[in-house]
Design a protein around this motif. Structure first.
Motif, PDB file in Angstrom:
ATOM      1  N   ILE A 175       0.891  -1.160   0.018  1.00 19.18           N
ATOM      2  CA  ILE A 175       0.009  -0.291  -0.219  1.00 19.18           C
ATOM      3  C   ILE A 175       1.007   1.274  -0.002  1.00 19.18           C
ATOM      4  CG2 ILE A 175      -1.800   1.322   1.439  1.00 19.18           C
ATOM      5  CD1 ILE A 175      -2.898  -1.203   2.262  1.00 19.18           C
ATOM      6  N   TYR A 176       0.677   1.999  -1.023  1.00 21.33           N
ATOM      7  CA  TYR A 176       1.499   3.365  -1.023  1.00 21.33           C
ATOM      8  C   TYR A 176       0.285   4.394  -0.775  1.00 21.33           C
ATOM      9  CZ  TYR A 176       3.023   7.801  -2.882  1.00 21.33           C
ATOM     10  OH  TYR A 176       3.424   8.920  -2.914  1.00 21.33           O
ATOM     11  N   VAL A 177       0.598   5.449   0.054  1.00 16.82           N
ATOM     12  CA  VAL A 177      -0.244   6.413   0.546  1.00 16.82           C
ATOM     13  C   VAL A 177       0.568   7.757   0.913  1.00 16.82           C
ATOM     14  CG1 VAL A 177      -0.782   5.865   2.842  1.00 16.82           C
ATOM     15  CG2 VAL A 177      -2.383   7.060   1.404  1.00 16.82           C
ATOM     16  N   ASN A 178      -0.274   8.777   0.521  1.00 18.77           N
ATOM     17  CA  ASN A 178       0.518   9.965   1.074  1.00 18.77           C
ATOM     18  C   ASN A 178      -0.263  10.684   2.559  1.00 18.77           C
ATOM     19  OD1 ASN A 178      -1.643  12.166   0.466  1.00 18.77           O
ATOM     20  ND2 ASN A 178      -0.858  11.726  -1.795  1.00 18.77           N
ATOM     21  N   GLY A 179       0.500  11.274   3.403  1.00 17.02           N
ATOM     22  CA  GLY A 179      -0.341  11.697   4.445  1.00 17.02           C
ATOM     23  C   GLY A 179      -1.312  12.648   4.383  1.00 17.02           C
ATOM     24  N   GLU A 180      -1.672  13.029   3.575  1.00 14.68           N
ATOM     25  CA  GLU A 180      -2.892  13.954   3.217  1.00 14.68           C
ATOM     26  C   GLU A 180      -4.051  13.071   2.824  1.00 14.68           C
ATOM     27  OE1 GLU A 180      -4.415  17.867   0.967  1.00 14.68           O
ATOM     28  OE2 GLU A 180      -2.428  16.754   0.311  1.00 14.68           O
ATOM     29  N   THR A 181      -3.700  11.897   1.917  1.00 12.65           N
ATOM     30  CA  THR A 181      -4.650  11.020   1.668  1.00 12.65           C
ATOM     31  C   THR A 181      -5.116  10.137   2.795  1.00 12.65           C
ATOM     32  OG1 THR A 181      -4.041  11.064  -0.736  1.00 12.65           O
ATOM     33  CG2 THR A 181      -5.341   9.296  -0.052  1.00 12.65           C
ATOM     34  N   PHE A 182      -4.215   9.782   3.526  1.00 14.17           N
ATOM     35  CA  PHE A 182      -4.430   8.958   4.704  1.00 14.17           C
ATOM     36  C   PHE A 182      -5.363   9.577   5.678  1.00 14.17           C
ATOM     37  CE2 PHE A 182      -3.730   7.239   9.031  1.00 14.17           C
ATOM     38  CZ  PHE A 182      -3.705   6.055   8.717  1.00 14.17           C
ATOM     39  N   THR A 183      -5.260  10.884   5.696  1.00 13.45           N
ATOM     40  CA  THR A 183      -5.985  11.833   6.667  1.00 13.45           C
ATOM     41  C   THR A 183      -7.415  11.847   6.293  1.00 13.45           C
ATOM     42  OG1 THR A 183      -4.068  12.987   7.406  1.00 13.45           O
ATOM     43  CG2 THR A 183      -6.097  14.077   7.804  1.00 13.45           C
ATOM     44  N   ASN A 184      -7.643  12.242   5.096  1.00 16.76           N
ATOM     45  CA  ASN A 184      -8.683  12.204   4.289  1.00 16.76           C
ATOM     46  C   ASN A 184      -9.665  11.145   4.190  1.00 16.76           C
ATOM     47  OD1 ASN A 184      -8.259  14.922   3.693  1.00 16.76           O
ATOM     48  ND2 ASN A 184      -7.526  14.750   1.788  1.00 16.76           N
ATOM     49  N   GLU A 185      -8.868   9.982   3.867  1.00 17.62           N
ATOM     50  CA  GLU A 185      -9.685   8.606   4.037  1.00 17.62           C
ATOM     51  C   GLU A 185     -10.235   8.278   5.463  1.00 17.62           C
ATOM     52  OE1 GLU A 185      -7.677   5.302   2.367  1.00 17.62           O
ATOM     53  OE2 GLU A 185      -7.214   6.302   0.586  1.00 17.62           O
ATOM     54  N   PHE A 186      -9.221   8.492   6.608  1.00 14.17           N
ATOM     55  CA  PHE A 186      -9.779   8.500   7.785  1.00 14.17           C
ATOM     56  C   PHE A 186     -10.907   9.387   8.209  1.00 14.17           C
ATOM     57  CE2 PHE A 186      -8.890   9.117  12.455  1.00 14.17           C
ATOM     58  CZ  PHE A 186      -9.440   7.952  12.804  1.00 14.17           C
ATOM     59  N   ILE A 187     -10.920  10.543   7.840  1.00 19.68           N
ATOM     60  CA  ILE A 187     -11.955  11.405   8.065  1.00 19.68           C
ATOM     61  C   ILE A 187     -13.410  10.795   7.486  1.00 19.68           C
ATOM     62  CG2 ILE A 187     -12.811  13.776   7.843  1.00 19.68           C
ATOM     63  CD1 ILE A 187      -9.879  14.832   8.056  1.00 19.68           C
ATOM     64  N   THR A 188     -13.024  10.462   6.355  1.00 19.66           N
ATOM     65  CA  THR A 188     -14.520   9.861   5.555  1.00 19.66           C
ATOM     66  C   THR A 188     -14.702   8.681   6.082  1.00 19.66           C
ATOM     67  OG1 THR A 188     -13.577  10.804   3.398  1.00 19.66           O
ATOM     68  CG2 THR A 188     -15.200   9.286   3.234  1.00 19.66           C
ATOM     69  N   SER A 189     -13.743   7.778   6.738  1.00 19.17           N
ATOM     70  CA  SER A 189     -14.430   6.650   7.303  1.00 19.17           C
ATOM     71  C   SER A 189     -15.095   6.944   8.640  1.00 19.17           C
ATOM     72  CB  SER A 189     -13.306   5.633   7.664  1.00 19.17           C
ATOM     73  OG  SER A 189     -12.249   6.178   8.710  1.00 19.17           O
ATOM     74  N   GLU A 191     -17.002   9.630   8.924  1.00 16.75           N
ATOM     75  CA  GLU A 191     -18.284  10.262   8.656  1.00 16.75           C
ATOM     76  C   GLU A 191     -19.257   9.303   7.978  1.00 16.75           C
ATOM     77  OE1 GLU A 191     -16.794  13.160   5.776  1.00 16.75           O
ATOM     78  OE2 GLU A 191     -16.514  14.549   7.274  1.00 16.75           O
ATOM     79  N   ASN A 192     -18.558   8.249   7.635  1.00 16.78           N
ATOM     80  CA  ASN A 192     -19.403   7.211   7.130  1.00 16.78           C
ATOM     81  C   ASN A 192     -19.561   5.909   7.748  1.00 16.78           C
ATOM     82  OD1 ASN A 192     -19.685   8.711   4.906  1.00 16.78           O
ATOM     83  ND2 ASN A 192     -18.229   7.695   3.427  1.00 16.78           N
ATOM     84  N   GLU A 193     -18.914   5.925   8.978  1.00 12.85           N
ATOM     85  CA  GLU A 193     -18.969   4.788   9.832  1.00 12.85           C
ATOM     86  C   GLU A 193     -18.367   3.604   9.425  1.00 12.85           C
ATOM     87  OE1 GLU A 193     -23.140   4.532  11.663  1.00 12.85           O
ATOM     88  OE2 GLU A 193     -22.891   6.436  12.772  1.00 12.85           O
ATOM     89  N   THR A 194     -17.263   3.560   8.799  1.00 10.79           N
ATOM     90  CA  THR A 194     -16.743   2.780   8.025  1.00 10.79           C
ATOM     91  C   THR A 194     -15.334   2.327   8.414  1.00 10.79           C
ATOM     92  OG1 THR A 194     -15.865   3.855   6.083  1.00 10.79           O
ATOM     93  CG2 THR A 194     -17.792   2.862   5.831  1.00 10.79           C
ATOM     94  N   THR A 195     -14.919   2.738   9.908  1.00  6.92           N
ATOM     95  CA  THR A 195     -13.666   2.806  10.235  1.00  6.92           C
ATOM     96  C   THR A 195     -13.111   1.453  10.294  1.00  6.92           C
ATOM     97  OG1 THR A 195     -14.521   2.813  12.545  1.00  6.92           O
ATOM     98  CG2 THR A 195     -13.880   4.754  11.684  1.00  6.92           C
ATOM     99  N   ASN A 196     -14.068   0.333  10.312  1.00  6.11           N
ATOM    100  CA  ASN A 196     -13.527  -1.145  10.147  1.00  6.11           C
ATOM    101  C   ASN A 196     -12.888  -1.341   9.141  1.00  6.11           C
ATOM    102  OD1 ASN A 196     -14.354  -1.706  12.999  1.00  6.11           O
ATOM    103  ND2 ASN A 196     -16.429  -2.549  12.391  1.00  6.11           N
ATOM    104  N   GLN A 197     -13.562  -0.894   7.878  1.00  8.16           N
ATOM    105  CA  GLN A 197     -12.913  -1.297   6.816  1.00  8.16           C
ATOM    106  C   GLN A 197     -11.644  -0.550   6.412  1.00  8.16           C
ATOM    107  OE1 GLN A 197     -16.155  -0.700   7.333  1.00  8.16           O
ATOM    108  NE2 GLN A 197     -17.508  -1.256   5.546  1.00  8.16           N
ATOM    109  N   PHE A 198     -11.458   0.699   6.938  1.00 10.49           N
ATOM    110  CA  PHE A 198     -10.194   1.616   7.100  1.00 10.49           C
ATOM    111  C   PHE A 198      -9.350   0.650   7.869  1.00 10.49           C
ATOM    112  CE2 PHE A 198      -7.352   4.697   8.631  1.00 10.49           C
ATOM    113  CZ  PHE A 198      -7.222   5.457   7.630  1.00 10.49           C
ATOM    114  N   HIS A 199      -9.420   0.303   8.965  1.00 10.23           N
ATOM    115  CA  HIS A 199      -8.582  -0.325   9.747  1.00 10.23           C
ATOM    116  C   HIS A 199      -8.174  -1.865   8.980  1.00 10.23           C
ATOM    117  CE1 HIS A 199     -10.327   0.853  13.540  1.00 10.23           C
ATOM    118  NE2 HIS A 199      -9.494   1.956  13.121  1.00 10.23           N
ATOM    119  N   SER A 200      -9.198  -2.303   8.482  1.00  6.19           N
ATOM    120  CA  SER A 200      -8.793  -3.555   7.575  1.00  6.19           C
ATOM    121  C   SER A 200      -7.942  -3.472   6.583  1.00  6.19           C
ATOM    122  CB  SER A 200      -9.918  -4.230   7.058  1.00  6.19           C
ATOM    123  OG  SER A 200      -9.694  -5.608   6.176  1.00  6.19           O
ATOM    124  N   LYS A 201      -8.096  -2.193   5.690  1.00 11.18           N
ATOM    125  CA  LYS A 201      -7.146  -1.972   4.523  1.00 11.18           C
ATOM    126  C   LYS A 201      -5.568  -1.835   4.961  1.00 11.18           C
ATOM    127  CE  LYS A 201      -6.482   1.808   1.004  1.00 11.18           C
ATOM    128  NZ  LYS A 201      -7.019   2.942   0.472  1.00 11.18           N
TER     129      LYS A 201
END
Length: 445
Positions: A175-189, A191-201
Motif C-alpha cells: 500500500i502506497y499512500v501520502n499523509g494527506e490522503t491517509f488523513t482524508n480517508e480516515f475522516i471519511t471513514s 463520517e461514513n461509519e466505515t472505520t472497520n474497513q479502514f482498519h482492515s485496509k
C-alpha cells in the motif's frame, strides 16, 4: 496528431501528480487527444456523464497542466460521441501498433524504478537503504524514514520499492499512500461509519509506504489512528517506509510516541544534487522522452535549476513540447524561456487559498465551508483566524481581498484575526508549532 498525443501524455503526467490514482484512472486517463488548434485543445471522452464530471471537477487541473507543459494557456473543448463537434468530423486519435503500452510512456511507472533513479553523493545512502528494503522486507531497516526538501526524489524511491517488490513477489500486499490522503480517508471513514474497513485496509498491508508523513502531525485523531496502524504492522514484522520533508525531531506537532517510533529504525536524508548529478538527471529524462539536448543547453539548465529535480525534469519536458509544437530545436534561447516559465510558475492564488483552508480544516477538524462561512462558535472562529493568518503569510494579499474570501468580512475583522494569532503564537509554543507546520506543508507541497 502524433505530436499532440505526446504532449497530452505529458499533460496527463502533470495531472497525475496532483490527484489520487483512483481519480486519475476514472476521469483523466480515459481522455483522448484529438487536436490542438490555435489556442484550443480538443479532447474526447465517450459519455456526456464523464464530460460533465471532468468539466465540473478537473477542468482547472487540466488547464494548469497544459500551461505547465506548454508554457501558455489553452482553452479546453471536450467532445463526446454525441457532441456536435464530433459529428462534424473531429475524430479522436487512436493509438497505433507502435505506441508503447508497457509503462515506458512519460506517465507510466517506468520512470519510478531504481534503474531510472540517478544516484549521486546527495542520495547514495538513501538509495542503498531503499534497495535493501526492497530485497529483504521487514529486515534491519524497519521503519525506514527518508527525509529531504520537496522535489528531490523521495516519491521516486517509494515507487521504486513498490515496483521492485511487486516484480519479485507480485502477491505481496503493498500500500502506497501520502499523509494527506491517509488523513482524508480516515475522516471519511468516521463520517461514513466505515472505520472497520479502514482498519482492515491499512493493517493488512505487507508493505506500507507513506509519503509526506508530516501531514498527519497536529491532527490528533489521525495521529492516534496511525499510531495503532504502525504498531500492528511493526509488531507483526511487516515493513514500513516513511518519507517527509524534514526529520522526525523537526516535525513540531508530531506526538512524542510517534516520533520515537519513527526514529527507532533507520533515518536517511536526500539533499540537493550536485552539478554532475543534475546533468545526469537531465540526460536521463531526455533519453526517456527521446530528445537530444546539446551539452551547452544541459549545462545551462543545470547551472540555473539547482534545488529541485522536478524542475529539471519539467525543463526537459517543456523543451520537448517546444520541439513538438513549434519545431524549435533545443537551444540556449529555448532553455531561457523554459527556465523563466518554471521559476515564475507559482500556484494561482485561488488554488492556494483553497488548499490553505482545507489544510487548516483537517488540522482542526472543521469543514472548509464552516471556516469560510458565517458561523462564530469558538472552534470554528479559532480555525478561521489561523486560516486568515496563513493566507496572509503565504499570499500577501491585501486585507480587503482576504476578507472577501472569508464571507466578505471587513478590514477590522481581518486585522483582529491576524493580531490574535500573532499573540497566541508568542505565548503558546504548541500553538505556534501547529501554525508553522501548516505554513510549511502548504509551501513545500
Amino acid at each position: 496528431m502524433e505530436s499532440f498525443m505526446q504532449v497530452f501524455n505529458m499533460v496527463k503526467d502533470a495531472c497525475h501528480e496532483s490527484i489520487s490514482d483512483v481519480a486519475f484512472n476514472l476521469w483523466i486517463d480515459p481522455l483522448e487527444p484529438v487536436k490542438l488548434e490555435n489556442d484550443t485543445a480538443f479532447l474526447f471522452i465517450k459519455s456526456e456523464f464523464q464530460k460533465n464530471i471532468i468539466t465540473d471537477k478537473y477542468l482547472n487541473l487540466l488547464t494548469q497542466a497544459f500551461n505547465q507543459v506548454l508554457g501558455f494557456d489553452v482553452n479546453i473543448e471536450i467532445l463526446t460521441e454525441d457532441s456536435e463537434n464530433q459529428k462534424e468530423g473531429a475524430v479522436p486519435v487512436e493509438l497505433d501498433d507502435q505506441t508503447p503500452t508497457d509503462g515506458t510512456m512519460p506517465n507510466g511507472d517506468y520512470e519510478y524504478t531504481f534503474d531510472t533513479f540517478i544516484v549521486g553523493s546527495s542520495n547514495n545512502f538513501a538509495v542503498a537503504a531503499c534497495k535493501a528494503v526492497a530485497s529483504k522486507q521487514s529486515g534491519t531497516y524497519n521503519p525506514l524514514f527518508i527525509y529531504g526538501p520537496s522535489g528531490l526524489g523521495k516519491t521516486h524511491l517509494l515507487m521504486a520499492i513498490r515496483h521492485e517488490i511487486h516484480k519479485n513477489t507480485p502477491e505481496t500486499n503493498i500500500i502506497y499512500v501520502n499523509g494527506e490522503t491517509f488523513t482524508n480517508e480516515f475522516i471519511t471513514s468516521i463520517e461514513n461509519e466505515t472505520t472497520n474497513q479502514f482498519h482492515s485496509k491499512y493493517r493488512s498491508a505487507d508493505i506500507l509506504l507513506v509519503d509526506d508523513i508530516q501531514f498527519v502531525a497536529g491532527k490528533e485523531r489521525t495521529q492516534e489512528e496511525f499510531f495503532h496502524t504502525f504498531n500492528e504492522l511493526h509488531r507483526t514484522g511487516r515493513q514500513i517506509v516513511l518519507a517527509s520533508d524534514r526529520p522526525p525531531k523537526d516535525i513540531k506537532t508530531l506526538e512524542e510516541r510517534l516520533r520515537t517510533r519513527f526514529e527507532s529504525g533507520l533515518i536517511t536524508d536526500i539533499s540537493t544534487p550536485d552539478f554532475e548529478t543534475r546533468i545526469a538527471i537531465i540526460r536521463r529524462k531526455a533519453e526517456l522522452l527521446d530528445i537530444e539536448i546539446p551539452d551547452e543547453v544541459a549545462e545551462f539548465i543545470a547551472n540555473r535549476l539547482k534545488n529541485n529535480i522536478r524542475q529539471l525534469e519539467g525543463a526537459v519536458k517543456k523543451i520537448k513540447a517546444y520541439k513538438l509544437l513549434a519545431g524549435s530545436n533545443p537551444s540556449i534561447t529555448v532553455a531561457q524561456h523554459v527556465i523563466k516559465d518554471i521559476l515564475t510558475d507559482t500556484q494561482p492564488v485561488p488554488v492556494t487559498i483553497k488548499r490553505i483552508i482545507s489544510e487548516v480544516g483537517r488540522t482542526y477538524g472543521i469543514s472548509p465551508e464552516d471556516i469560510e462561512g458565517p458561523m462564530r462558535t469558538t472552534p470554528i472562529s479559532n480555525a478561521r483566524k489561523v486560516a486568515i493568518y496563513v493566507v496572509r503569510e503565504i499570499t500577501q494579499l491585501p486585507l480587503q481581498e482576504i476578507g472577501a474570501k472569508f464571507n466578505n468580512r471587513d478590514h477590522s475583522t481581518i486585522v483582529y484575526a491576524l493580531k490574535d494569532v500573532e499573540k497566541n503564537m508568542k505565548k503558546d509554543s504548541h500553538y505556534k508549532g501547529i501554525v508553522e507546520d501548516i505554513i510549511k506543508n502548504i509551501r513545500d507541497n
